[in-house]
Design an enzyme around this catalytic site. Structure first.
Site, PDB file in Angstrom:
ATOM      1  N   HIS A 235      53.130  71.721  41.278  1.00 14.13           N
ATOM      2  CA  HIS A 235      51.880  70.963  41.216  1.00 14.13           C
ATOM      3  C   HIS A 235      50.736  71.723  41.890  1.00 14.13           C
ATOM      4  CE1 HIS A 235      49.379  67.542  40.386  1.00 14.13           C
ATOM      5  NE2 HIS A 235      48.815  67.784  41.571  1.00 14.13           N
ATOM      6  N   HIS A 262      42.488  72.221  47.585  1.00 11.87           N
ATOM      7  CA  HIS A 262      41.299  72.253  46.725  1.00 11.87           C
ATOM      8  C   HIS A 262      40.114  72.970  47.374  1.00 11.87           C
ATOM      9  CE1 HIS A 262      43.010  70.000  43.519  1.00 11.87           C
ATOM     10  NE2 HIS A 262      43.372  69.023  44.325  1.00 11.87           N
TER      11      HIS A 262
HETATM   12 ZN   LIG Z   1      46.748  67.540  41.844  1.00  8.92          ZN
END
Ligand SMILES: [Zn+2]
Length: 298
Positions: A235, A262
């Site tokens: 993931h 992120h």
């Molecule tokens: Zn994700």
């Protein structure tokens, strides 16, 4: 020789709730011409357009949000990952809410939707991002680096969590549609039960459930069996591909990520964009308008 740009053959739609907002949202994917790129349209905000560009990205720990002209769209990384992974270059993504639906927490529903629509080849080549030198961003033991040894994009990702089910995981994968749809797209987002209350107090994870994430407690998994033993690192690769899709160009090289997320992915994408714009090759603004350049060069 670059491959041709693509779009969808027909419009398709999907509905679900946003992971963080908890709002139901309907998303329609429409074909778009070469040079259009991926553009989100908020139908509930007078059709405001938000291009999938790294310049409009803001992140928090758990998702990537894009904003343009005061209008935003949240949790874009899984749908953008599916687009890059499957080689979908041009698409108008309409939605009637603030966030892309989380669906099952993976990119697989988007991949299936794209396959159901079918791909149309357009008579314009994709533009590779011209980065001819190594690029690296790092924070303590976390980092993401790029070496320009293509052809094609290969990603190596390493993670380490002090958890008996996760531990240390490392994966190297060639980012091609057939590899992507079988090895990466099905991997679901994951989180720790102890963090859920903290997230909810910040207005996040309101749509999160055991049906759309792998949820871990202190010693095990609350949400049923894993799809892969190393679903967690898969993931992370999925998320990284989604964040790199904001470059709006095809990458050739080897990317190595260590314990990133992120925020670091986006910082890395910005560093790649700067490296491309300073490269002596053709790409003065490749990171900003690569596909429009491709179409205008024709
Ligand atoms: Zn994700």
């Amino acid at each position: 020789m670059s491959r041709s740009q693509t779009t969808l053959k027909t419009s398709v739609s999907i509905e679900g709730v946003g992971l963080h907002s908890g709002h139901p949202v309907r998303t329609v994917f429409r074909p778009a011409p070469a040079g259009h790129g991926i553009v989100f349209r908020r139908l509930d905000r007078d059709g405001a357009e938000i291009p999938a560009r790294v310049g409009s990205a803001s992140t928090f720990d758990y998702a990537t949000t894009l904003s343009s002209g005061g209008v935003s769209v949240g949790t874009v990384e899984h749908v953008l990952s599916a687009a890059y992974g499957e080689g979908l270059d041009n698409c108008s993504i309409e939605l009637d809410g603030p966030e892309i639906p989380i669906l099952d927490g993976s990119a697989l529903p988007f991949v299936r939707l794209f396959h159901a629509a079918g791909f149309e080849r357009l008579d314009v080549p994709v533009t590779p991002l011209a980065v001819n030198q190594p690029v690296e961003v790092s924070r303590d033991s976390r980092g993401v680096s790029f070496r320009p040894d293509g052809p094609g994009l290969t990603i190596t990702y390493e993670i380490e969590f002090r958890h008996p089910v996760v531990g240390r995981q490392e994966l190297t994968v060639a980012v091609k549609p057939e590899e992507y749809s079988s090895k990466i797209a099905p991997a679901r987002t994951f989180g720790f039960a102890r963090e859920v209350e903290a997230l909810r107090s910040r207005g996040l994870a309101r749509g999160g459930s055991l049906q759309n994430a792998v949820v871990l407690d202190e010693t095990g998994i609350l949400s049923g069996p894993l799809r892969f033993r190393d679903e967690f690192v898969r993931h992370k690769v999925l998320d990284l591909i989604g964040d790199l899709a904001l470059l709006g160009a095809v990458l050739d090289g080897h990317i190595h990520a260590r314990k990133a997320g992120h925020a670091l992915h986006i910082e890395f994408a910005r560093a790649l964009a700067r490296a491309a714009s300073s490269s002596p090759a053709e790409s003065a603004s490749a990171a900003e308008q690569p596909r429009r350049r491709a179409s205008s060069r024709r």
